[in-house]
Scaffold this motif. Sequence first.
Motif, PDB file in Angstrom:
ATOM      1  N   TYR A   2      -3.511 -11.945  -3.183  1.00 16.37           N
ATOM      2  CA  TYR A   2      -4.855 -11.077  -2.928  1.00 16.37           C
ATOM      3  C   TYR A   2      -6.147 -11.493  -3.252  1.00 16.37           C
ATOM      4  O   TYR A   2      -6.152 -12.034  -4.706  1.00 16.37           O
ATOM      5  CB  TYR A   2      -4.484  -9.774  -3.528  1.00 16.37           C
ATOM      6  N   THR A   3      -7.150 -11.453  -2.693  1.00 16.50           N
ATOM      7  CA  THR A   3      -8.546 -11.474  -3.250  1.00 16.50           C
ATOM      8  C   THR A   3      -8.792 -10.099  -4.091  1.00 16.50           C
ATOM      9  O   THR A   3      -7.954  -9.016  -3.860  1.00 16.50           O
ATOM     10  CB  THR A   3      -9.498 -11.715  -2.140  1.00 16.50           C
ATOM     11  N   ASP A   4      -9.734 -10.083  -4.857  1.00 11.73           N
ATOM     12  CA  ASP A   4     -10.023  -9.069  -5.676  1.00 11.73           C
ATOM     13  C   ASP A   4     -10.674  -7.756  -4.720  1.00 11.73           C
ATOM     14  O   ASP A   4     -10.430  -6.800  -4.890  1.00 11.73           O
ATOM     15  CB  ASP A   4     -11.173  -9.456  -6.598  1.00 11.73           C
ATOM     16  N   GLU A   5     -11.321  -8.353  -3.450  1.00 13.31           N
ATOM     17  CA  GLU A   5     -11.753  -7.488  -2.531  1.00 13.31           C
ATOM     18  C   GLU A   5     -10.531  -6.532  -1.965  1.00 13.31           C
ATOM     19  O   GLU A   5     -10.552  -5.352  -1.707  1.00 13.31           O
ATOM     20  CB  GLU A   5     -12.453  -7.999  -1.580  1.00 13.31           C
ATOM     21  N   GLN A   6      -9.431  -7.442  -1.663  1.00 10.00           N
ATOM     22  CA  GLN A   6      -8.200  -6.797  -1.012  1.00 10.00           C
ATOM     23  C   GLN A   6      -7.523  -5.765  -2.085  1.00 10.00           C
ATOM     24  O   GLN A   6      -7.172  -4.834  -1.574  1.00 10.00           O
ATOM     25  CB  GLN A   6      -7.297  -8.058  -0.684  1.00 10.00           C
ATOM     26  N   VAL A   7      -7.651  -6.092  -3.231  1.00 10.40           N
ATOM     27  CA  VAL A   7      -6.868  -5.272  -4.339  1.00 10.40           C
ATOM     28  C   VAL A   7      -7.674  -4.094  -4.400  1.00 10.40           C
ATOM     29  O   VAL A   7      -7.132  -2.892  -4.382  1.00 10.40           O
ATOM     30  CB  VAL A   7      -6.886  -5.872  -5.775  1.00 10.40           C
ATOM     31  N   ILE A   8      -8.842  -3.985  -4.402  1.00  5.23           N
ATOM     32  CA  ILE A   8      -9.912  -2.873  -4.571  1.00  5.23           C
ATOM     33  C   ILE A   8      -9.764  -2.095  -3.211  1.00  5.23           C
ATOM     34  O   ILE A   8      -9.568  -0.591  -3.107  1.00  5.23           O
ATOM     35  CB  ILE A   8     -11.498  -3.333  -4.512  1.00  5.23           C
ATOM     36  N   ASP A   9      -9.629  -2.714  -1.945  1.00  8.46           N
ATOM     37  CA  ASP A   9      -9.487  -1.816  -0.774  1.00  8.46           C
ATOM     38  C   ASP A   9      -8.029  -1.354  -0.771  1.00  8.46           C
ATOM     39  O   ASP A   9      -7.946  -0.108  -0.352  1.00  8.46           O
ATOM     40  CB  ASP A   9      -9.389  -2.980   0.613  1.00  8.46           C
ATOM     41  N   ILE A  41       0.922  -1.230  -0.026  1.00  7.08           N
ATOM     42  CA  ILE A  41      -0.009   0.085   0.123  1.00  7.08           C
ATOM     43  C   ILE A  41       0.860   1.345   0.215  1.00  7.08           C
ATOM     44  O   ILE A  41       0.642   2.165  -0.655  1.00  7.08           O
ATOM     45  CB  ILE A  41      -0.889   0.222   1.198  1.00  7.08           C
ATOM     46  N   GLY A  42       1.894   1.231   0.791  1.00 14.37           N
ATOM     47  CA  GLY A  42       2.590   2.387   0.868  1.00 14.37           C
ATOM     48  C   GLY A  42       3.681   2.803  -0.289  1.00 14.37           C
ATOM     49  O   GLY A  42       3.679   3.570  -0.879  1.00 14.37           O
ATOM     50  N   MET A  43       3.916   1.512  -1.001  1.00 21.88           N
ATOM     51  CA  MET A  43       4.604   1.829  -2.388  1.00 21.88           C
ATOM     52  C   MET A  43       3.674   2.092  -3.540  1.00 21.88           C
ATOM     53  O   MET A  43       4.135   3.076  -4.275  1.00 21.88           O
ATOM     54  CB  MET A  43       5.193   0.461  -2.897  1.00 21.88           C
ATOM     55  N   TRP A  49      -5.060   0.804 -13.048  1.00 18.16           N
ATOM     56  CA  TRP A  49      -5.473   1.747 -12.132  1.00 18.16           C
ATOM     57  C   TRP A  49      -5.075   3.341 -12.760  1.00 18.16           C
ATOM     58  O   TRP A  49      -4.108   3.516 -13.471  1.00 18.16           O
ATOM     59  CB  TRP A  49      -4.909   1.657 -10.627  1.00 18.16           C
ATOM     60  N   ARG A  50      -6.017   4.157 -12.488  1.00 16.29           N
ATOM     61  CA  ARG A  50      -6.009   5.403 -12.908  1.00 16.29           C
ATOM     62  C   ARG A  50      -5.910   6.488 -11.769  1.00 16.29           C
ATOM     63  O   ARG A  50      -6.831   6.430 -10.986  1.00 16.29           O
ATOM     64  CB  ARG A  50      -6.860   5.784 -14.075  1.00 16.29           C
ATOM     65  N   LYS A  51      -4.946   7.502 -12.026  1.00 11.54           N
ATOM     66  CA  LYS A  51      -5.021   8.464 -10.932  1.00 11.54           C
ATOM     67  C   LYS A  51      -6.234   9.445 -11.153  1.00 11.54           C
ATOM     68  O   LYS A  51      -6.658   9.890 -12.242  1.00 11.54           O
ATOM     69  CB  LYS A  51      -3.700   9.440 -11.088  1.00 11.54           C
ATOM     70  N   VAL A  95      -6.571   0.057  -3.484  1.00 11.47           N
ATOM     71  CA  VAL A  95      -6.744   0.989  -4.558  1.00 11.47           C
ATOM     72  C   VAL A  95      -7.243   2.110  -3.673  1.00 11.47           C
ATOM     73  O   VAL A  95      -7.155   3.403  -3.710  1.00 11.47           O
ATOM     74  CB  VAL A  95      -7.396   0.705  -5.643  1.00 11.47           C
ATOM     75  N   LYS A  96      -8.540   1.907  -2.858  1.00 15.09           N
ATOM     76  CA  LYS A  96      -9.344   2.983  -2.145  1.00 15.09           C
ATOM     77  C   LYS A  96      -8.297   3.556  -1.078  1.00 15.09           C
ATOM     78  O   LYS A  96      -8.486   4.798  -0.694  1.00 15.09           O
ATOM     79  CB  LYS A  96     -10.530   2.241  -1.362  1.00 15.09           C
ATOM     80  N   ALA A  97      -7.501   2.464  -0.668  1.00 15.16           N
ATOM     81  CA  ALA A  97      -6.430   3.234   0.591  1.00 15.16           C
ATOM     82  C   ALA A  97      -5.661   4.446   0.259  1.00 15.16           C
ATOM     83  O   ALA A  97      -5.216   5.302   1.032  1.00 15.16           O
ATOM     84  CB  ALA A  97      -5.749   2.013   1.280  1.00 15.16           C
ATOM     85  N   THR A  98      -5.466   4.451  -1.205  1.00 15.12           N
ATOM     86  CA  THR A  98      -4.592   5.719  -1.804  1.00 15.12           C
ATOM     87  C   THR A  98      -5.256   6.642  -1.803  1.00 15.12           C
ATOM     88  O   THR A  98      -4.792   7.935  -1.784  1.00 15.12           O
ATOM     89  CB  THR A  98      -4.130   5.250  -2.991  1.00 15.12           C
ATOM     90  N   GLY A  99      -6.731   6.837  -1.713  1.00 16.55           N
ATOM     91  CA  GLY A  99      -7.454   8.159  -1.653  1.00 16.55           C
ATOM     92  C   GLY A  99      -7.345   8.909  -3.126  1.00 16.55           C
ATOM     93  O   GLY A  99      -8.059   9.800  -3.250  1.00 16.55           O
TER      94      GLY A  99
END
Length: 369
Positions: free
Chosen positions: A322-329, A213-215, A358-360, A331-335
């Motif tokens: 990772y599950t798909d749900e974890q990947v989406i989480d 997530i940090g990376m 993913w897109r900014k 992505v969401k964690a970046t804000g």
Amino acid sequence: MITFSNIVSQWSTSTPNVRTMQEADHEDILDISQNGQLDSLGSLKDRIAEGVFKACPGKRQIPIEVMYQGNGANLYAAYSSSPAYYLYQAERWIMQTYATEMASLITDRSSIIELGSGSLEKTQVLLQAVAHAPQIVDGIDYYALDINRKALVKSLASLPALKTIKCHGLFGTYNDGLHHVAKLQRRSDVEQVPLVFMWLGSGIENLTVEGAIGMVKSIADVMVDGDMILVGMDGWTSDTTIDAAYEPADKLVLNTLMNANEILGQTVFDMSKFVYSTQVNRLEGRNECCCMASEAVELNYQGKTVGMERGEKILVVPSYKYTDEQVIDMVKATGCLEVVRRFGTPDDAEIHYGIWMWRKTTRATISPK
């Protein structure tokens, strides 16, 4: 205004040992490491010593970067081509099947920056699709970033001439690459172009969930609205399939001890006293490739001594799933990122490997400084 590639050319002409890839025929690479050279990846000696000599039994670990040093790149290429290594096979199928669609989402005059570029075998498929994409008129700059200079020279030399694509090599770590991009973006005389980061080969799996997530956040920090990331991520499958995938990695993982000896400058690890071990650890959410003591051993380095019991392991390759749900989480964690698409395989239910785009979506402050 000048572009990123113009900057590379300028540095090349002002620095005798650094030239563009076309001028150098892939013999020279632009060194972007923070200290002017990859000094064992920023104190790898200290990180090895800390991970082995300061850690408790059961927690010992050698940084995965050590594995790719020396002959590691060649050993990885041989290992990853194994039919049992489904991650590589799945990623290659995805690239061959969806390269044209991926290329259609890349805008003209973009810079593609690949983190941990490796052999470029799969990357070539996408670059060829980009070269023939109808919207690419003025051209694309591709930057291959890797920590193994010899492997980088070899892989860039293997690239065919690609219409509308200029290829460059960057010698450094992931953080060096992000620092390099951020530094260019802060220059008022550099024309800002769309960025597409590529992080294939499931490299993200080798970080802890928090580290991943940090990376991802660090990558997002040097992006602006519309910039994109292509990330390869593995999901869970049967333990039998996972075991079979990592079983052929024995030579690659055990060679890490030899690389560590070279970095430390002495024979700390007796190769004859370690064997390869791989296991699925669902509690930690990962597979673990380790060097395991085949008998009781004593390790000595700079006056420090630790004993390892027979069967005790040193972790080299943690591969998180990772599950798909974890990947989406994630992505969401970046804000500031959104999922554009997930590209999967026909047997997605069994082999759940995917390449995510993913897109900014929100402009962020440029960093690191």
